[in-house]
Design a protein around this motif. Structure first.
Motif, PDB file in Angstrom:
ATOM      1  N   THR A  33      44.197  13.637   7.184  1.00  0.00           N
ATOM      2  CA  THR A  33      42.998  13.566   6.798  1.00  0.00           C
ATOM      3  C   THR A  33      41.938  13.415   8.015  1.00  0.00           C
ATOM      4  O   THR A  33      42.122  12.575   8.934  1.00  0.00           O
ATOM      5  CB  THR A  33      42.653  12.144   5.875  1.00  0.00           C
ATOM      6  OG1 THR A  33      43.296  12.589   4.739  1.00  0.00           O
ATOM      7  CG2 THR A  33      40.938  12.241   5.317  1.00  0.00           C
ATOM      8  N   MET A  34      40.803  14.451   8.056  1.00  0.00           N
ATOM      9  CA  MET A  34      39.942  14.180   9.201  1.00  0.00           C
ATOM     10  C   MET A  34      38.606  13.883   8.745  1.00  0.00           C
ATOM     11  O   MET A  34      38.204  14.250   7.848  1.00  0.00           O
ATOM     12  CB  MET A  34      40.060  15.624   9.793  1.00  0.00           C
ATOM     13  CG  MET A  34      41.209  16.105  10.371  1.00  0.00           C
ATOM     14  SD  MET A  34      42.125  15.350  11.681  1.00  0.00           S
ATOM     15  CE  MET A  34      40.808  15.367  13.133  1.00  0.00           C
ATOM     16  N   ALA A  35      38.066  13.198   9.702  1.00  0.00           N
ATOM     17  CA  ALA A  35      36.445  12.653   9.407  1.00  0.00           C
ATOM     18  C   ALA A  35      35.844  12.663  10.422  1.00  0.00           C
ATOM     19  O   ALA A  35      35.954  12.738  11.806  1.00  0.00           O
ATOM     20  CB  ALA A  35      36.960  11.361   8.679  1.00  0.00           C
ATOM     21  N   TRP A  36      34.387  12.537  10.383  1.00  0.00           N
ATOM     22  CA  TRP A  36      33.441  12.161  11.245  1.00  0.00           C
ATOM     23  C   TRP A  36      32.727  10.922  10.934  1.00  0.00           C
ATOM     24  O   TRP A  36      32.507  10.673   9.668  1.00  0.00           O
ATOM     25  CB  TRP A  36      32.408  13.290  11.116  1.00  0.00           C
ATOM     26  CG  TRP A  36      32.728  14.727  11.745  1.00  0.00           C
ATOM     27  CD1 TRP A  36      33.219  15.640  11.129  1.00  0.00           C
ATOM     28  CD2 TRP A  36      32.963  15.114  13.152  1.00  0.00           C
ATOM     29  NE1 TRP A  36      33.597  16.792  11.795  1.00  0.00           N
ATOM     30  CE2 TRP A  36      33.365  16.280  13.203  1.00  0.00           C
ATOM     31  CE3 TRP A  36      32.646  14.314  14.319  1.00  0.00           C
ATOM     32  CZ2 TRP A  36      33.682  17.014  14.479  1.00  0.00           C
ATOM     33  CZ3 TRP A  36      32.895  15.041  15.377  1.00  0.00           C
ATOM     34  CH2 TRP A  36      33.392  16.466  15.692  1.00  0.00           C
ATOM     35  N   PHE A  37      32.543   9.884  12.028  1.00  0.00           N
ATOM     36  CA  PHE A  37      31.748   8.824  11.737  1.00  0.00           C
ATOM     37  C   PHE A  37      30.645   8.883  12.815  1.00  0.00           C
ATOM     38  O   PHE A  37      30.652   9.825  13.701  1.00  0.00           O
ATOM     39  CB  PHE A  37      32.608   7.687  12.115  1.00  0.00           C
ATOM     40  CG  PHE A  37      33.572   7.361  10.990  1.00  0.00           C
ATOM     41  CD1 PHE A  37      34.864   8.093  10.830  1.00  0.00           C
ATOM     42  CD2 PHE A  37      33.314   6.342  10.014  1.00  0.00           C
ATOM     43  CE1 PHE A  37      35.778   7.654   9.789  1.00  0.00           C
ATOM     44  CE2 PHE A  37      34.078   6.023   8.965  1.00  0.00           C
ATOM     45  CZ  PHE A  37      35.307   6.761   8.843  1.00  0.00           C
ATOM     46  N   ARG A  38      29.684   7.955  12.812  1.00  0.00           N
ATOM     47  CA  ARG A  38      28.701   8.222  13.953  1.00  0.00           C
ATOM     48  C   ARG A  38      28.391   6.479  14.075  1.00  0.00           C
ATOM     49  O   ARG A  38      28.411   5.736  13.240  1.00  0.00           O
ATOM     50  CB  ARG A  38      27.597   8.803  13.520  1.00  0.00           C
ATOM     51  CG  ARG A  38      26.867   8.314  12.083  1.00  0.00           C
ATOM     52  CD  ARG A  38      25.653   9.516  12.026  1.00  0.00           C
ATOM     53  NE  ARG A  38      24.658   9.048  10.665  1.00  0.00           N
ATOM     54  CZ  ARG A  38      24.045   9.632   9.998  1.00  0.00           C
ATOM     55  NH1 ARG A  38      23.667  10.888  10.609  1.00  0.00           N
ATOM     56  NH2 ARG A  38      23.281   8.990   9.282  1.00  0.00           N
TER      57      ARG A  38
END
Length: 125
Positions: A33-38
């Motif tokens: 599972t891949m994600a983007w956070f900021r």
């Protein structure tokens, strides 16, 4: 151990677009599972979008309709297409990877074992 390297950040005017990339050093990229956070200065790191191993995608309400997450398993690369950028989208954007994640946990930072160094996105008004 999975290494993640983000790229594609930069300076853009409000209303513009950027495409972020995250290259992963694993041959089993499709299983993650891949994600983007900021994270903006003075604020907590927040969820932006995720892509499950089965292809299901998730997005934060603040970016729905403007940002799109995608992945190329053959290239072990995750993308974030960001359109209609706003000044409040300015932040350091991080790529993250996790094993199998429950739907209810995709926005939880602690389930992601691997993180990149981040790529800076600056939006001028």
């Amino acid at each position: 151990q999975v290494q993640l390297v983000e790229s594609g950040g930069g300076l853009v005017q409000a209303g513009g677009s950027l495409r972020l990339s995250c290259a992963a050093s694993t041959r089993t990229f499709s299983s993650y599972t891949m994600a983007w956070f900021r994270q903006a200065p003075g604020k907590e790191r927040e969820f932006v979008a995720a892509s499950g191993s089965g292809g299901i995608t998730y997005s934060a309400d603040s970016v729905k309709g403007r940002f799109a997450i995608s992945r190329d398993n053959a290239k072990s690369t995750l993308y974030l297409q960001m359109n209609r950028l706003k000044p409040e989208d300015a932040a350091l954007y991080y790529c993250a990877a996790a094993g199998r994640v429950r739907t209810t946990q995709v926005q939880t930072l602690s389930v992601y074992a691997y993180w990149g160094q981040g790529t800076q996105v600056t939006v001028s008004s």
